[in-house]
Write a protein that holds these residues in place. Sequence first.
Motif, PDB file in Angstrom:
ATOM      1  N   UNK A 143       0.819  -1.210   0.000  1.00 32.67           N
ATOM      2  CA  UNK A 143       0.000   0.000   0.000  1.00 32.67           C
ATOM      3  C   UNK A 143       0.855   1.262   0.000  1.00 32.67           C
ATOM      4  N   UNK A 144       1.958   1.244   0.779  1.00 34.56           N
ATOM      5  CA  UNK A 144       2.770   2.442   0.893  1.00 34.56           C
ATOM      6  C   UNK A 144       3.554   2.755  -0.381  1.00 34.56           C
ATOM      7  N   UNK A 145       3.479   1.846  -1.392  1.00 35.94           N
ATOM      8  CA  UNK A 145       4.140   2.117  -2.667  1.00 35.94           C
ATOM      9  C   UNK A 145       3.145   2.128  -3.819  1.00 35.94           C
ATOM     10  N   UNK A 146       1.872   2.150  -3.470  1.00 38.30           N
ATOM     11  CA  UNK A 146       0.850   2.151  -4.510  1.00 38.30           C
ATOM     12  C   UNK A 146       0.648   3.564  -5.053  1.00 38.30           C
ATOM     13  N   UNK A 151      -0.115   9.471  -4.274  1.00 37.35           N
ATOM     14  CA  UNK A 151      -1.020  10.623  -4.323  1.00 37.35           C
ATOM     15  C   UNK A 151      -1.212  11.201  -2.922  1.00 37.35           C
ATOM     16  N   UNK A 152      -1.390  10.289  -1.940  1.00 40.37           N
ATOM     17  CA  UNK A 152      -1.538  10.748  -0.561  1.00 40.37           C
ATOM     18  C   UNK A 152      -0.263  11.440  -0.064  1.00 40.37           C
ATOM     19  N   UNK A 153       0.908  10.846  -0.426  1.00 38.47           N
ATOM     20  CA  UNK A 153       2.166  11.479  -0.030  1.00 38.47           C
ATOM     21  C   UNK A 153       2.292  12.881  -0.623  1.00 38.47           C
ATOM     22  N   UNK A 154       1.930  12.981  -1.893  1.00 33.29           N
ATOM     23  CA  UNK A 154       2.002  14.294  -2.544  1.00 33.29           C
ATOM     24  C   UNK A 154       1.058  15.282  -1.875  1.00 33.29           C
ATOM     25  N   UNK A 155      -0.141  14.783  -1.530  1.00 32.03           N
ATOM     26  CA  UNK A 155      -1.106  15.659  -0.858  1.00 32.03           C
ATOM     27  C   UNK A 155      -0.585  16.092   0.518  1.00 32.03           C
TER      28      UNK A 155
END
Length: 506
Positions: A143-146, A151-155
């Motif tokens: 999940x942490x590389x999906x 997108x969540x990291x960018x957000x």
Amino acid sequence: MGGVNGFNSFRPEEIKYNKTPPQVVFTKLFLFNEEVEVDSVYNGNRILTSSFDRTDHIELNYRQNIFSITFSGTNYILPEKNRYAYQLEGFNSKWIEVDGQTHRVTYTSLPPGTYIFRVKAANNDGYWSENSASLTIVINPPFWRSTWAYVLYAFLLATALLFAHWLVLRDEREKFKLKQIELEAQRKHELDDMKLRFFTNISHEFRTPLTLIISPLENLIKQTGEEGNRQRLVLIHRNAIRLLQLVNQLLDFRRSDVSRHKLNLTNQDLIACLRNVCQSFMELTSRRNIRLSFTTNLHEFFYSFDKDKLDKILMNLLSNAFKFTEEGGSVEVQIGELPPREGHPAEIEIRVADTGIGIADADKKLIFERFYQVEATTDNPDHSSGSGIGLHIVKEFVALHQGQVHVEDRPGGGSVFILTLPTATPTLREETESPYTEELQRREIDTALTTADRSEEDGGQRLSPPANAPLILLVDDNEDFITSCESVCVVSISSKKPGTGRKPGK
């Protein structure tokens, strides 16, 4: 050609080659060396929904990255001479050829991604199939590389940057506001200091005229026999003394604001000193019909203290007590010695109690602050708003003696101011202070009055000093003050007045 059975003959042009290329079929899938069954679930993942030879797409999770694939060719003429070539697009770019005995390929630790496994075959005569069999293999990332994770990291990164930007802007605004507040406070402080210096200078200029008023006025009171005129002179004298006390109070306040006071310690009877201060209020008690009592269980108590500052402490407290006490009330001064307690040495306790209007709880914490004034709630004509510095000076002078002061409610109504002073000698504190103190001024005024009275008894004639009398040079910018001083220097001092003192150096 010869053989065991004779000669063998053949025509080469009649020999036929196997030109039909074989087709490749995927036969089995193994996961961690275990065959994957149709519709079986492995770690929550259903890999095969139909037979493997009819499957062209499989999905594995990131933990299922060790697998094997078996395959077979459809050429049955000398199948041992078949050859195979395989390639995993996305992992290697070259075809890998194997002999007909190899029907299984294993991959381990493949990273998440999409791969295409291709296999082609050659028959016994070396004819390769033009179309290869393909199988799409998708290894899903955690999940942490999906994609959604990125997108969540960018957000979150964008949110953090925006929040950091907002924090920086807020801090800068706060710094700007604080700077503005500091500048405004500094400006107000400079303005207040300028006003205070102005009023201090004006007040200081009041002292000499007041001294010149009070001294002759006391002589007139002694000489006046008519009672009406005498009462009017006493009224003038009382208000002149009050004005002088206000001037001295303002100068004391300014002195404590600019530099720290210094204790002028003398060892004397504390009881007698406080009793004398109370006696100075006897005229006010008669006029206001307020009973003033002075009680103590000590006949005398010799103690090192600053008499001038202790006088001002008690005078300020008594003045406030009389100011807020109605006619017919009472003011009590009680003095006692407190024995040593745990963590506290022996102390002298001074209580000033009144039956006045009392002090609200909200005001008790603030009345010792400078310029703080309690709202007027009485019709007492002597009750004025005051300057708000008297109790502040009390607190400062008590602290100089290393004591404490606080206020409590008096049972039955009114207030009680409680002072505690250690009986040990207070530590001296430094201050740049003029050696010409108020005590010295009072002594000079008393001497002047005594000399003036003596001159009056001699018929008003100016006496000539002895020839060997000491000579004093009087220099001041106030000619009236020089004249007043010269008029009292008639017995044992010779005086000369060179001028007005405007240019003492010339």
